[in-house]
Design a protein around this motif. Structure first.
Motif, PDB file in Angstrom:
ATOM      1  N   PHE A  58      -5.350   9.039   1.959  1.00  0.00           N
ATOM      2  CA  PHE A  58      -5.081   8.281   1.399  1.00  0.00           C
ATOM      3  C   PHE A  58      -3.500   7.774   1.567  1.00  0.00           C
ATOM      4  O   PHE A  58      -2.295   6.239   1.824  1.00  0.00           O
ATOM      5  CB  PHE A  58      -5.862   7.572   0.029  1.00  0.00           C
ATOM      6  N   GLU A  59      -2.812   8.776   0.688  1.00  0.00           N
ATOM      7  CA  GLU A  59      -1.140   8.366   0.310  1.00  0.00           C
ATOM      8  C   GLU A  59      -0.547   8.425   1.000  1.00  0.00           C
ATOM      9  O   GLU A  59       0.595   7.437   0.982  1.00  0.00           O
ATOM     10  CB  GLU A  59      -0.603   9.869  -0.262  1.00  0.00           C
ATOM     11  N   LEU A  60      -0.643   9.035   2.189  1.00  0.00           N
ATOM     12  CA  LEU A  60      -0.329   9.019   3.655  1.00  0.00           C
ATOM     13  C   LEU A  60      -0.484   7.454   4.663  1.00  0.00           C
ATOM     14  O   LEU A  60       0.481   6.768   4.999  1.00  0.00           O
ATOM     15  CB  LEU A  60      -0.211   9.839   4.653  1.00  0.00           C
ATOM     16  N   ILE A  61      -1.859   6.688   4.034  1.00  0.00           N
ATOM     17  CA  ILE A  61      -2.361   5.576   4.910  1.00  0.00           C
ATOM     18  C   ILE A  61      -1.693   4.428   3.800  1.00  0.00           C
ATOM     19  O   ILE A  61      -0.765   3.560   4.435  1.00  0.00           O
ATOM     20  CB  ILE A  61      -3.572   5.639   4.670  1.00  0.00           C
ATOM     21  N   ALA A  62      -1.467   4.740   3.048  1.00  0.00           N
ATOM     22  CA  ALA A  62      -1.777   3.054   1.642  1.00  0.00           C
ATOM     23  C   ALA A  62      -0.350   3.531   1.163  1.00  0.00           C
ATOM     24  O   ALA A  62       0.050   2.738   0.150  1.00  0.00           O
ATOM     25  CB  ALA A  62      -3.144   3.198   1.308  1.00  0.00           C
ATOM     26  N   GLY A  63       0.256   4.451   1.089  1.00  0.00           N
ATOM     27  CA  GLY A  63       1.203   4.765   0.106  1.00  0.00           C
ATOM     28  C   GLY A  63       0.941   4.874  -1.402  1.00  0.00           C
ATOM     29  O   GLY A  63       1.837   5.838  -1.979  1.00  0.00           O
ATOM     30  N   LYS A  64      -0.482   5.203  -1.605  1.00  0.00           N
ATOM     31  CA  LYS A  64      -0.797   5.878  -3.027  1.00  0.00           C
ATOM     32  C   LYS A  64      -2.551   5.351  -2.618  1.00  0.00           C
ATOM     33  O   LYS A  64      -2.649   4.635  -1.697  1.00  0.00           O
ATOM     34  CB  LYS A  64      -0.434   5.388  -4.304  1.00  0.00           C
ATOM     35  N   SER A  65      -3.530   6.721  -3.421  1.00  0.00           N
ATOM     36  CA  SER A  65      -4.439   6.732  -3.544  1.00  0.00           C
ATOM     37  C   SER A  65      -4.976   5.423  -4.830  1.00  0.00           C
ATOM     38  O   SER A  65      -5.094   5.844  -5.365  1.00  0.00           O
ATOM     39  CB  SER A  65      -5.106   8.033  -3.588  1.00  0.00           C
ATOM     40  N   PRO A  66      -6.712   5.214  -4.062  1.00  0.00           N
ATOM     41  CA  PRO A  66      -6.650   4.452  -5.140  1.00  0.00           C
ATOM     42  C   PRO A  66      -7.971   4.346  -6.535  1.00  0.00           C
ATOM     43  O   PRO A  66      -8.670   4.189  -6.816  1.00  0.00           O
ATOM     44  CB  PRO A  66      -7.448   3.001  -4.117  1.00  0.00           C
ATOM     45  N   TYR A  67      -8.153   6.228  -5.868  1.00  0.00           N
ATOM     46  CA  TYR A  67      -8.900   6.489  -6.279  1.00  0.00           C
ATOM     47  C   TYR A  67      -8.428   8.003  -7.496  1.00  0.00           C
ATOM     48  O   TYR A  67      -7.277   8.357  -6.495  1.00  0.00           O
ATOM     49  CB  TYR A  67     -10.582   7.125  -5.502  1.00  0.00           C
ATOM     50  N   LYS A  68      -9.210   8.453  -8.351  1.00  0.00           N
ATOM     51  CA  LYS A  68      -8.832  10.110  -8.828  1.00  0.00           C
ATOM     52  C   LYS A  68      -9.860  11.035  -8.091  1.00  0.00           C
ATOM     53  O   LYS A  68      -9.630  11.876  -9.071  1.00  0.00           O
ATOM     54  CB  LYS A  68      -8.349   9.440 -10.822  1.00  0.00           C
TER      55      LYS A  68
END
Length: 495
Positions: free
Chosen positions: A265-275
């Motif tokens: 997620f971080e690589l795709i979107a810059g940050k993850s929407p989920y914790k």
């Protein structure tokens, strides 16, 4: 039967929650859809009140927003993998699913073939889809998957996959069975969407384990029993506990893969929407239980049934895909034993009294009806007939099918069809009963009770033939059997 689950509330709450999740992203959500969509009988057994097609009905409330992508592994096509419940190969099941979705008015956009490596059988299947006018896309195996995150989230990883063209805000990713590559397909699409400037989202829809029930709740234990062949373990979600201080339940595979998914997620979107893995889920089933005790009792029975299935498989074939030790452990955790199954106790008691195989059915009001072996009927056929009489309020001494009507059927079986067993099976007694309807109002009344058998419990003191087992299943009865044959030393059950 005592219900404990509000199905109407579930349909409304679940569809609303998915709409909310779509709106959190760029009006594009890839929803990984786990479990059975059309016939989730496990859920209907452990959550009494849950309809087997509830997930389908929920999707129908979103059908204007939704399209479906069916995912199948090219390796499974090449291996000719078969669905155990339907007895058809995975590629044929894809076509069955497409037909079933379209009959309900749901839009099927395409088929994605994962782990593509030019397998000959997969190539043939892709051509068949093309001839049928169904779009298909190829996704490839990625070296280092799932741990080499940098490679996976790159033009050499997800970037090599064909981008699946979709039209609607909600893209439901489903498959014929586990291991098809649903999650990888979702994440691959996210990679391509972000490259195109669309900030799409991903969510996971699994009914079990139920995240907001306690870890050892019988409903969650029943899920572990149902997946005893996969070695799935329910666990407290440590990521959710750390992020929110809230205890929730997930299962080992999602918890183990979460750091990898989060890094993607971080690589795709810059940050993850989920914790946490729990954050990724959208399941609302736990909020729709209104009688916890009813669901606990139903789930405990499910654990016992799963144990019986395991020991029956061992008796029949000498092997089982389930872990007997794990199921014994789950019986202990649920605080139950086989003696807590009322129909089993009643059937075994009847067997001791008669000296012959017996069967029992527990009706919806708790009444337990038994059947014994006779010259005319097998125990399961007799029990089925007695259950219909009880439901119709007919005296058990009243003959609905005369011996004169049964004897020609026995002659047909033994003298013309080569059967060694003259007694009528369950399907044969129902046919004989239906033949009596024209001349006997009580026979008609008994026949009309057949739908009331759905969801009832049943037990046989011997292993039944495939004919009887199949009929009990079609009637919706929850059948268990003692792991023994009618004749001592028998290695194979003849029909």
């Amino acid at each position: 039967m005592r219900k404990g689950f509000d199905n109407e509330k579930y349909l409304k709450m679940q569809s609303e929650h998915i709409r909310e999740r779509i709106s959190q992203f760029d009006n594009k959500l890839y929803l990984e859809f786990g479990g059975k969509l059309f016939d989730d009988y496990h859920a209907s057994r452990v959550l009494p009140g849950f309809e087997p097609d509830s997930k389908l009905q929920m999707l129908l409330q979103l059908k204007d927003q939704a399209e479906i992508v069916v995912v199948i592994s090219a390796e499974d096509i090449e291996a000719n993998k078969v669905r155990g419940d339907y007895g058809i190969t995975y590629d044929m099941d894809v076509l069955r699913l497409i037909d079933a979705f379209q009959e309900e008015g749901l839009f099927v956009g395409s088929v994605c073939l994962t782990r593509w490596a030019n397998q000959p059988s997969a190539e043939l299947f892709r051509k068949k889809l093309q001839q049928m006018g169904i779009r298909s896309y190829r996704h490839y195996s990625i070296p280092g998957y799932p741990t080499d995150v940098v490679r996976i989230v790159s033009d050499q990883g997800y970037g090599k996959n064909e981008y699946i063209e979709t039209e609607r805000p909600l893209v439901v990713i489903t498959a014929p069975g586990p291991g098809s590559g649903k999650m990888a397909t979702c994440l691959s699409q996210l990679y391509h969407e972000y490259k195109r400037g669309v900030k799409a989202g991903y969510a996971k829809f699994e009914t079990f384990p139920i995240w907001n029930l306690e870890l050892k709740h019988p409903v969650n234990l029943a899920y572990e029993a149902a997946t005893a062949d996969l070695n799935d373990l329910n666990m407290i979600d440590p990521f959710h506990l750390n992020a929110y201080g809230e205890t929730t339940v997930n299962y080992n595979r999602d918890i183990e893969i979460f750091p990898v998914v989060n890094a993607m997620f971080e690589l795709i979107a810059g940050k993850s929407p989920y914790k946490s893995p729990t954050d990724m889920g959208v399941n609302m089933a736990g909020n729709c239980i209104f009688d916890d005790e009813a669901c606990r009792a139903a789930s405990k029975q499910e654990v016992i049934r799963r144990y019986y299935k395991c020991i029956d498989d061992l008796k029949r074939t000498g092997e089982t895909k389930d872990s007997k030790e794990k199921l014994e452990s789950l019986l202990n955790e649920a605080g139950v034993q086989v003696g807590d199954r009322r129909v089993a106790v009643a059937a075994l008691k009847k067997e001791r009294e008669t000296g012959h195989p017996a069967a029992a059915i527990e009706l919806g009001d708790g009444t337990v009806v038994t059947g014994k072996t006779s010259d005319l009927l097998g125990a399961s056929a007799a029990c089925l007939l007695n259950a219909l009489k009880t439901l119709a309020g007919i005296d058990h001494e009243r003959e609905l099918v005369s011996p004169k009507a049964i004897q020609p059927i026995q002659t047909l079986k033994t003298e013309y069809l080569g059967s060694r067993n003259p007694r009528l099976h369950t399907d044969e007694i129902l046919i004989a009963l239906s033949a009596s309807v024209a001349e006997d109002e009580l026979a008609k009344l008994a026949m009309e009770q057949i739908p009331n058998l759905k969801g009832c419990e049943a037990h046989s003191t011997v292993l039944l033939s495939s004919v009887d087992e199949s009929l009990f299943k079609r009637l919706g009865l929850n059948l268990t059997c003692e792991p023994k044959y009618e004749e001592d030393g028998r290695k194979y059950h003849k029909h």
